[in-house]
Design a protein around this motif. Structure first.
Motif, short mmCIF file in Angstrom:
data_model
loop_
_atom_site.label_atom_id
_atom_site.label_comp_id
_atom_site.label_asym_id
_atom_site.label_seq_id
_atom_site.Cartn_x
_atom_site.Cartn_y
_atom_site.Cartn_z
N ARG A 82 0.81 -1.21 0.00
CA ARG A 82 0.00 0.00 0.00
C ARG A 82 0.85 1.27 0.00
N ASP A 83 2.11 1.15 0.36
CA ASP A 83 2.99 2.33 0.36
C ASP A 83 3.19 2.89 -1.04
N ASN A 84 2.91 2.08 -2.06
CA ASN A 84 3.05 2.54 -3.44
C ASN A 84 1.83 3.31 -3.95
N PHE A 85 0.76 3.32 -3.15
CA PHE A 85 -0.45 4.04 -3.55
C PHE A 85 -0.33 5.52 -3.21
N SER A 86 -0.84 6.37 -4.08
CA SER A 86 -0.83 7.81 -3.78
C SER A 86 -1.83 8.13 -2.67
N ARG A 87 -2.90 7.36 -2.59
CA ARG A 87 -3.89 7.50 -1.51
C ARG A 87 -4.09 6.11 -0.90
N PRO A 88 -3.20 5.71 0.00
CA PRO A 88 -3.15 4.33 0.48
C PRO A 88 -4.46 3.79 1.02
N ARG A 89 -5.18 4.58 1.81
CA ARG A 89 -6.38 4.05 2.44
C ARG A 89 -7.52 3.87 1.44
N VAL A 90 -7.74 4.91 0.64
CA VAL A 90 -8.84 4.82 -0.34
C VAL A 90 -8.55 3.74 -1.38
N MET A 91 -7.34 3.75 -1.92
CA MET A 91 -6.99 2.77 -2.93
C MET A 91 -6.89 1.37 -2.34
N GLY A 92 -6.48 1.29 -1.07
CA GLY A 92 -6.43 0.01 -0.39
C GLY A 92 -7.81 -0.60 -0.26
N ILE A 93 -8.82 0.23 0.02
CA ILE A 93 -10.19 -0.25 0.11
C ILE A 93 -10.65 -0.82 -1.23
N VAL A 94 -10.36 -0.09 -2.31
CA VAL A 94 -10.76 -0.54 -3.64
C VAL A 94 -10.10 -1.87 -4.00
N VAL A 95 -8.79 -1.96 -3.73
CA VAL A 95 -8.06 -3.19 -4.04
C VAL A 95 -8.62 -4.37 -3.24
N SER A 96 -8.90 -4.16 -1.97
CA SER A 96 -9.44 -5.23 -1.13
C SER A 96 -10.84 -5.63 -1.58
N ALA A 97 -11.65 -4.63 -1.93
CA ALA A 97 -13.03 -4.91 -2.33
C ALA A 97 -13.12 -5.53 -3.72
N ALA A 98 -12.09 -5.35 -4.54
CA ALA A 98 -12.13 -5.83 -5.92
C ALA A 98 -12.32 -7.34 -5.99
N GLY A 99 -11.71 -8.08 -5.07
CA GLY A 99 -11.83 -9.54 -5.08
C GLY A 99 -13.25 -10.00 -4.86
N GLU A 167 -9.93 -2.26 8.21
CA GLU A 167 -8.66 -1.70 8.68
C GLU A 167 -8.38 -0.36 8.00
N ASP A 168 -8.66 -0.27 6.71
CA ASP A 168 -8.42 0.98 5.98
C ASP A 168 -9.43 2.05 6.33
N VAL A 169 -10.64 1.65 6.70
CA VAL A 169 -11.68 2.61 7.06
C VAL A 169 -11.46 3.18 8.46
N ALA A 170 -10.92 2.35 9.34
CA ALA A 170 -10.79 2.73 10.76
C ALA A 170 -9.81 3.89 10.95
N ALA A 176 -4.29 0.84 14.77
CA ALA A 176 -3.13 0.35 15.51
C ALA A 176 -3.54 -0.74 16.50
N LYS A 177 -4.66 -0.55 17.17
CA LYS A 177 -5.14 -1.56 18.11
C LYS A 177 -5.57 -2.83 17.38
N MET A 178 -6.17 -2.66 16.19
CA MET A 178 -6.56 -3.83 15.40
C MET A 178 -5.34 -4.66 15.02
N GLN A 179 -4.27 -3.97 14.65
CA GLN A 179 -3.05 -4.68 14.25
C GLN A 179 -2.44 -5.43 15.44
N GLN A 180 -2.55 -4.84 16.63
CA GLN A 180 -2.02 -5.50 17.82
C GLN A 180 -2.82 -6.76 18.16
N ALA A 181 -4.11 -6.72 17.89
CA ALA A 181 -4.99 -7.84 18.24
C ALA A 181 -5.22 -8.80 17.06
#
Length: 231
Positions: A82-99, A167-170, A176-181
């Motif tokens: 996701r670090d390669n995305f210009s808008r990591p959270r928004v584009m991350g949501i699209v990539v995840s939802a695409a499947g 995770e991207d919406v939160a 951070a807490k989600m990643q810990q758990a």
């Protein structure tokens, strides 16, 4: 043969149609992740040869075996940076939802083709009853399985796409807490899958919902094209 029928999710007669469905569904699902990741600037999956409709590069042997036996399995997850995305959270949501959305689209396509074949009498015109039954079986499995995969992958537990979307919406502190758990969330996911009581009240209803969604689209296409008399 009786032993195999006892351990497999589908009867041996229907198993080929399930396997064909899974090959298509998993391949398109993973390709969709890779395609949109590459489109948004992350070439990781493409450089690893994962942006392809070749099923061989997406399949995990153990995941497929478990799918046939337990009704739950997986393909090889597509790597996304996701670090390669210009808008990591928004584009991350699209990539995840695409499947999951690709499976939803496949379910709609399957319902459309089945409705047209039945509504025009193309299947009824086939004189070979076994071939008729095979076509009906295939589309029934194809439609239900793809809509199930759509719903299943939106469950907000890791490692499913629904969790990555959440995770991207939160907000950052929540993320951070989600990643810990996350390791415990994976454990919860496994309990839900493999404990019959939990699975019966969580996963099993998804099959019924998948059938209902498929029936809804078939009725929609029936009305749209003016077909009647077979459903």
């Amino acid at each position: 043969m009786d032993f195999l029928n006892d351990i497999l999710v589908y009867p041996l007669q229907q198993l080929p149609f399930f396997l064909i469905t899974i090959v298509i569904a998993f391949t398109v699902h993973e390709f969709a992740h890779a395609y949109f990741a590459n489109k948004f600037g992350d070439p990781t999956a493409r450089l690893l040869g994962r942006m392809t409709l070749n099923p061989a590069v997406h399949f995990d042997l153990f995941g497929i075996i478990l799918l046939l036996i337990a009704g739950f399995g997986w393909a090889r997850p597509v790597p996304v940076n996701r670090d390669n995305f210009s808008r990591p959270r928004v584009m991350g949501i699209v990539v995840s939802a695409a499947g999951p959305l690709s499976n939803f689209l496949l379910g709609i396509i399957g319902a459309l083709i089945y409705t047209v074949l039945m509504g025009t009498g193309a299947i009824d015109s086939i004189t070979n009853e076994q071939l008729q039954l095979a076509i009906v079986w295939f589309f029934g499995i194809f439609i239900k399985t793809n809509f199930f995969l759509f719903l299943f992958n939106l469950i907000p537990l890791p490692p499913l796409d629904g969790y990555r979307i959440l995770e991207d919406v939160a907000p950052r502190p929540v993320r951070a807490k989600m990643q810990q758990a996350e390791q415990w969330a994976v454990f919860i996911f496994l309990l839900v899958i493999f404990i019959p009581v939990l699975s019966a009240n969580t996963i099993a209803p998804l099959y019924n919902w998948a059938i209902q969604i498929g029936n809804h689209f078939i009725r929609l296409f029936l009305n749209l094209f003016g077909f009647s008399g077979f459903y």
